[in-house]
Motif scaffolding. Structure first.
Motif, PDB file in Angstrom:
ATOM      1  N   ASN A   1      -3.967   4.187  -2.065  1.00 31.99           N
ATOM      2  CA  ASN A   1      -3.081   3.072  -1.702  1.00 31.99           C
ATOM      3  C   ASN A   1      -3.737   1.728  -1.949  1.00 31.99           C
ATOM      4  O   ASN A   1      -3.163   0.835  -2.581  1.00 31.99           O
ATOM      5  CB  ASN A   1      -2.683   3.186  -0.226  1.00 31.99           C
ATOM      6  CG  ASN A   1      -1.693   4.313   0.022  1.00 31.99           C
ATOM      7  OD1 ASN A   1      -0.967   4.717  -0.866  1.00 31.99           O
ATOM      8  ND2 ASN A   1      -1.677   4.809   1.246  1.00 31.99           N
ATOM      9  N   THR A   2      -4.946   1.555  -1.436  1.00 32.20           N
ATOM     10  CA  THR A   2      -5.605   0.255  -1.546  1.00 32.20           C
ATOM     11  C   THR A   2      -6.021  -0.042  -2.985  1.00 32.20           C
ATOM     12  O   THR A   2      -5.952  -1.194  -3.431  1.00 32.20           O
ATOM     13  CB  THR A   2      -6.836   0.193  -0.630  1.00 32.20           C
ATOM     14  OG1 THR A   2      -7.726   1.279  -0.930  1.00 32.20           O
ATOM     15  CG2 THR A   2      -6.433   0.301   0.830  1.00 32.20           C
TER      16      THR A   2
ATOM     17  N   ASP B   1      -5.506   7.180   1.437  1.00 32.43           N
ATOM     18  CA  ASP B   1      -5.565   5.751   1.747  1.00 32.43           C
ATOM     19  C   ASP B   1      -6.316   4.984   0.667  1.00 32.43           C
ATOM     20  O   ASP B   1      -5.986   3.821   0.379  1.00 32.43           O
ATOM     21  CB  ASP B   1      -6.225   5.532   3.112  1.00 32.43           C
ATOM     22  CG  ASP B   1      -5.338   5.985   4.260  1.00 32.43           C
ATOM     23  OD1 ASP B   1      -4.121   6.141   4.048  1.00 32.43           O
ATOM     24  OD2 ASP B   1      -5.883   6.212   5.368  1.00 32.43           O
TER      25      ASP B   1
ATOM     26  N   ASP C   1      -3.022  -1.129  -5.065  1.00 33.17           N
ATOM     27  CA  ASP C   1      -2.692  -2.510  -4.703  1.00 33.17           C
ATOM     28  C   ASP C   1      -3.579  -3.504  -5.442  1.00 33.17           C
ATOM     29  O   ASP C   1      -3.114  -4.555  -5.898  1.00 33.17           O
ATOM     30  CB  ASP C   1      -2.859  -2.716  -3.200  1.00 33.17           C
ATOM     31  CG  ASP C   1      -1.669  -2.206  -2.406  1.00 33.17           C
ATOM     32  OD1 ASP C   1      -0.716  -1.706  -3.026  1.00 33.17           O
ATOM     33  OD2 ASP C   1      -1.703  -2.299  -1.161  1.00 33.17           O
TER      34      ASP C   1
ATOM     35  N   SER D   1       0.827  -1.215   0.000  1.00 31.48           N
ATOM     36  CA  SER D   1       0.000   0.000   0.000  1.00 31.48           C
ATOM     37  C   SER D   1       0.858   1.260   0.000  1.00 31.48           C
ATOM     38  O   SER D   1       0.521   2.256   0.642  1.00 31.48           O
ATOM     39  CB  SER D   1      -0.958   0.011   1.212  1.00 31.48           C
ATOM     40  OG  SER D   1      -1.822  -1.097   1.180  1.00 31.48           O
TER      41      SER D   1
END
Length: 425
Positions: free
Chosen positions: A400-401, A397, A404, A214
């Motif tokens: 990030n996820t 955030d 991924d 992440s």
């Protein structure tokens, strides 16, 4: 989703309260030196710039002393935050009706708070786009503006340049003084430089993304920038075109198909793999301690910009803003001026492994002390930033996820980028 909901509620509260506190300032008026000496009150300063150490305290006290030369009757109350609790402290102060006078934030933080009226437009103090371009670098403007107005002043820049190992290149028959110029050339060189054991295990990666689980936002912003667009352009997604998909596909290809590095592979210490010889190329920090890693390592590194359609250098940084609810706007601006003196920026840069944002710092010790900082300072014209959306602090955030998911094959590149574009404000 619970965390995200709380974050949205917090920003909504800021928006409502900022409209109230913004009316407190009423605009700043010029203050003469004589009048400044008569001003009394307290400036509340929120900053993540100074570590909780004797060195950090001394550096901050030096800024206060500089400021008190002009405003001797104004006390300074410091709140030394971290980037982990900075957003919470800003939100809590606004919700409690006790906003800070000076707020130091990071790259990408200006639009979320400026859009809610929490920061003063620095035009009140004679600061505009031309000022930023002259005092720092025109490339810094996206980091401190919102809808064309300047809401923050750059202090230091913490970059992630790319570097190659001269010895690894020479051993592979490549010219270390001619780094790859296109993303295709970079990928081919990385594949050639990757060393595998007989069992297929990678013992030296071709290109280190320097990205944990992440942690691919910076890499994506860099590769997208090399293809032309910024992550956000004038607040709108710059990644929702063909270049956005090409950038994410390139990273995925490097991790999966070419397999020049395992997903989220990092060193035990968290340092760039090229420092330990575990990578032939890769992203590094914008400051390298040659005494700590060894002079031989520093001498072996050749820094270069990721390039395709344009050269780019990813950077974070720290910028200073004035809270809209301040009762001492001119004093607040004077404090930012004290924070941005060559001495203050040099001290801040050294403590944050960064370089000063100010023009004319090329000969300062913090810049000349190591090859990474020299390269970064000489190439600030090429910087690209993350952020730019008004809801960036909630989106970080999510980015990030979602990245991924694409890299792990859980969602397609198109699905991920379409979702992120829809979530952007």
């Amino acid at each position: 989703m619970e965390i995200r909901s709380r974050s949205i509620a917090s920003v909504a509260a800021i928006g409502a309260l900022a409209l109230v506190v913004a009316g407190c300032s009423g605009g700043a008026e010029e203050t003469s030196a004589e009048d400044a000496a008569e001003v009394t009150g307290t400036l509340r300063v929120l900053t993540p710039s100074y570590p909780a150490s004797n060195e950090g305290t001394a550096a901050f006290d030096a800024v206060v002393a500089e400021f008190n030369e002009v405003y001797p009757g104004v006390e300074v109350e410091a709140d030394f935050a971290t980037f982990g609790n900075l957003n919470e402290k800003i939100s809590t102060s606004l919700a409690g009706g006790q906003p800070y006078d000076i707020i130091v934030t990071g790259i990408g933080w200006v639009p979320p708070f400026a859009s809610q009226g929490a920061f003063l437009d620095l035009a009140e103090f004679g600061v505009d786009a031309d000022t930023i371009a002259e005092d720092t670098n025109e490339a810094m403007l996206p980091a401190v503006t919102y809808e064309g107005d300047v809401y923050a002043y750059p202090l230091v820049m913490g970059a992630k340049p790319a570097a190659l190992s001269r010895s690894a290149f020479e051993a592979a028959g490549l010219d270390p003084d001619s780094p790859p110029e296109t993303l295709a050339e970079l990928a081919d060189a990385a594949e050639l430089l990757t060393v595998r054991e007989d069992n297929g295990t990678i013992s030296r990666v071709g290109f280190d993304m320097w990205a944990p689980t992440s942690g691919y936002r910076h890499t994506y912003t860099t590769i997208l920038g090399a293809l032309g667009p910024d992550l956000y352009e004038d607040g709108a997604p710059g990644f929702d075109g063909a270049e956005g998909e090409e950038a994410l596909d390139w990273i995925s290809d490097m991790v999966n198909d070419k397999n020049v590095i395992d997903y989220a592979q990092v060193s035990a210490s968290g340092s760039p793999l090229i420092y330990s010889g575990e990578a032939a190329m890769g992203f590094t920090g914008g400051y390298i301690d040659c005494e700590a890693v060894g002079q031989a390592v520093c001498d072996d590194l050749v820094f270069f910009n990721i390039t395709d359609e344009r050269p780019v250098l990813f950077t974070g940084g720290q910028v200073a803003s004035i809270g809209a609810g301040t009762d001492l706007p001119e004093a607040a601006w004077s404090f930012i001026e004290a924070m941005s003196t060559p001495e203050a920026e040099a001290a801040m840069a050294e403590m944050n492994f960064a370089v000063p944002a100010a023009s004319g710092a090329e000969d300062s010790d913090v810049v000349t002390s190591n090859p990474a900082s020299q390269f970064v300072y000489d190439n600030l014209e090429y910087v690209v930033f993350e952020g730019g959306a008004a809801n960036w602090l909630e989106l970080r955030d999510t980015w990030n996820t979602e990245l991924d998911k694409a890299l792990l094959g859980q969602s397609s590149t198109t699905e991920v980028l379409d979702y992120l574009a829809a979530e952007s404000e």
